[in-house]
Design a protein around this motif. Structure first.
Motif, PDB file in Angstrom:
ATOM      1  N   ILE A   5       1.235 -61.307   8.469  1.00  0.00           N
ATOM      2  CA  ILE A   5       0.744 -60.372   9.478  1.00  0.00           C
ATOM      3  C   ILE A   5      -0.489 -59.622   8.972  1.00  0.00           C
ATOM      4  O   ILE A   5      -1.458 -59.421   9.695  1.00  0.00           O
ATOM      5  N   PHE A   6      -0.473 -59.236   7.713  1.00  0.00           N
ATOM      6  CA  PHE A   6      -1.510 -58.373   7.155  1.00  0.00           C
ATOM      7  C   PHE A   6      -2.861 -59.078   7.046  1.00  0.00           C
ATOM      8  O   PHE A   6      -3.890 -58.496   7.407  1.00  0.00           O
ATOM      9  N   VAL A   7      -2.895 -60.297   6.577  1.00  0.00           N
ATOM     10  CA  VAL A   7      -4.172 -60.999   6.355  1.00  0.00           C
ATOM     11  C   VAL A   7      -4.914 -61.235   7.678  1.00  0.00           C
ATOM     12  O   VAL A   7      -6.105 -60.908   7.775  1.00  0.00           O
ATOM     13  N   PRO A   8      -4.282 -61.786   8.720  1.00  0.00           N
ATOM     14  CA  PRO A   8      -5.026 -61.946   9.983  1.00  0.00           C
ATOM     15  C   PRO A   8      -5.440 -60.611  10.610  1.00  0.00           C
ATOM     16  O   PRO A   8      -6.526 -60.498  11.174  1.00  0.00           O
ATOM     17  N   LEU A   9      -4.582 -59.613  10.481  1.00  0.00           N
ATOM     18  CA  LEU A   9      -4.924 -58.297  11.019  1.00  0.00           C
ATOM     19  C   LEU A   9      -6.136 -57.716  10.304  1.00  0.00           C
ATOM     20  O   LEU A   9      -7.047 -57.171  10.938  1.00  0.00           O
ATOM     21  N   LEU A  10      -6.168 -57.851   9.009  1.00  0.00           N
ATOM     22  CA  LEU A  10      -7.303 -57.371   8.231  1.00  0.00           C
ATOM     23  C   LEU A  10      -8.579 -58.125   8.608  1.00  0.00           C
ATOM     24  O   LEU A  10      -9.650 -57.523   8.738  1.00  0.00           O
ATOM     25  N   ALA A  11      -8.486 -59.419   8.819  1.00  0.00           N
ATOM     26  CA  ALA A  11      -9.648 -60.224   9.210  1.00  0.00           C
ATOM     27  C   ALA A  11     -10.171 -59.792  10.576  1.00  0.00           C
ATOM     28  O   ALA A  11     -11.387 -59.662  10.775  1.00  0.00           O
ATOM     29  N   VAL A  12      -9.287 -59.551  11.521  1.00  0.00           N
ATOM     30  CA  VAL A  12      -9.703 -59.116  12.856  1.00  0.00           C
ATOM     31  C   VAL A  12     -10.371 -57.752  12.787  1.00  0.00           C
ATOM     32  O   VAL A  12     -11.408 -57.524  13.416  1.00  0.00           O
ATOM     33  N   LEU A  13      -9.811 -56.835  12.023  1.00  0.00           N
ATOM     34  CA  LEU A  13     -10.415 -55.507  11.881  1.00  0.00           C
ATOM     35  C   LEU A  13     -11.787 -55.588  11.229  1.00  0.00           C
ATOM     36  O   LEU A  13     -12.718 -54.871  11.617  1.00  0.00           O
ATOM     37  N   PHE A  14     -11.930 -56.444  10.254  1.00  0.00           N
ATOM     38  CA  PHE A  14     -13.212 -56.630   9.573  1.00  0.00           C
ATOM     39  C   PHE A  14     -14.269 -57.157  10.541  1.00  0.00           C
ATOM     40  O   PHE A  14     -15.393 -56.656  10.601  1.00  0.00           O
ATOM     41  N   LEU A  15     -13.902 -58.176  11.326  1.00  0.00           N
ATOM     42  CA  LEU A  15     -14.847 -58.748  12.284  1.00  0.00           C
ATOM     43  C   LEU A  15     -15.198 -57.749  13.383  1.00  0.00           C
ATOM     44  O   LEU A  15     -16.358 -57.646  13.783  1.00  0.00           O
ATOM     45  N   ALA A  16     -14.216 -56.997  13.851  1.00  0.00           N
ATOM     46  CA  ALA A  16     -14.475 -55.994  14.874  1.00  0.00           C
ATOM     47  C   ALA A  16     -15.421 -54.914  14.347  1.00  0.00           C
ATOM     48  O   ALA A  16     -16.314 -54.452  15.059  1.00  0.00           O
ATOM     49  N   GLY A  17     -15.241 -54.521  13.109  1.00  0.00           N
ATOM     50  CA  GLY A  17     -16.122 -53.531  12.504  1.00  0.00           C
ATOM     51  C   GLY A  17     -17.548 -54.028  12.399  1.00  0.00           C
ATOM     52  O   GLY A  17     -18.498 -53.271  12.629  1.00  0.00           O
ATOM     53  N   ASN A  18     -17.719 -55.288  12.064  1.00  0.00           N
ATOM     54  CA  ASN A  18     -19.061 -55.862  11.975  1.00  0.00           C
ATOM     55  C   ASN A  18     -19.735 -55.920  13.336  1.00  0.00           C
ATOM     56  O   ASN A  18     -20.936 -55.648  13.454  1.00  0.00           O
ATOM     57  N   VAL A  19     -18.982 -56.265  14.366  1.00  0.00           N
ATOM     58  CA  VAL A  19     -19.546 -56.319  15.714  1.00  0.00           C
ATOM     59  C   VAL A  19     -20.013 -54.930  16.139  1.00  0.00           C
ATOM     60  O   VAL A  19     -21.112 -54.764  16.681  1.00  0.00           O
ATOM     61  N   VAL A  20     -19.205 -53.927  15.889  1.00  0.00           N
ATOM     62  CA  VAL A  20     -19.574 -52.557  16.249  1.00  0.00           C
ATOM     63  C   VAL A  20     -20.814 -52.118  15.478  1.00  0.00           C
ATOM     64  O   VAL A  20     -21.727 -51.505  16.039  1.00  0.00           O
ATOM     65  N   ALA A  21     -20.870 -52.434  14.208  1.00  0.00           N
ATOM     66  CA  ALA A  21     -22.019 -52.041  13.388  1.00  0.00           C
ATOM     67  C   ALA A  21     -23.302 -52.706  13.876  1.00  0.00           C
ATOM     68  O   ALA A  21     -24.357 -52.068  13.926  1.00  0.00           O
ATOM     69  N   LEU A  22     -23.225 -53.968  14.238  1.00  0.00           N
ATOM     70  CA  LEU A  22     -24.424 -54.679  14.692  1.00  0.00           C
ATOM     71  C   LEU A  22     -24.914 -54.166  16.041  1.00  0.00           C
ATOM     72  O   LEU A  22     -26.121 -54.052  16.262  1.00  0.00           O
ATOM     73  N   THR A  23     -24.019 -53.844  16.937  1.00  0.00           N
ATOM     74  CA  THR A  23     -24.463 -53.315  18.225  1.00  0.00           C
ATOM     75  C   THR A  23     -25.003 -51.899  18.081  1.00  0.00           C
ATOM     76  O   THR A  23     -25.891 -51.503  18.821  1.00  0.00           O
ATOM     77  N   ALA A  24     -24.495 -51.149  17.135  1.00  0.00           N
ATOM     78  CA  ALA A  24     -24.987 -49.793  16.912  1.00  0.00           C
ATOM     79  C   ALA A  24     -26.424 -49.813  16.412  1.00  0.00           C
ATOM     80  O   ALA A  24     -27.203 -48.920  16.732  1.00  0.00           O
TER      81      ALA A  24
END
Length: 52
Positions: A5-24
């Motif tokens: 559960i932890f590894v995929p959740l961490l990967a999704v959070l990481f990718l979501a953070g990158n998307v937010v940073a790039l749009t900002a």
């Protein structure tokens, strides 16, 4: 079990953070351009009134 559960959740959070940073980045760049245009308009208006 936790790792499954932890590894995929961490990967999704990481990718979501990158998307937010790039749009900002685009948002901040656009805001900077708008502020710069506003400053130029104020400067031009001040120059017009300075000549009177």
């Amino acid at each position: 079990m936790i790792r499954r559960i932890f590894v995929p959740l961490l990967a999704v959070l990481f990718l979501a953070g990158n998307v937010v940073a790039l749009t900002a980045c685009n948002t901040v760049e656009g805001a900077g351009k708008d502020i710069q245009k506003g400053g130029e308009a104020i400067k031009d208006e001040a120059q017009e009134h300075k000549n009177y």
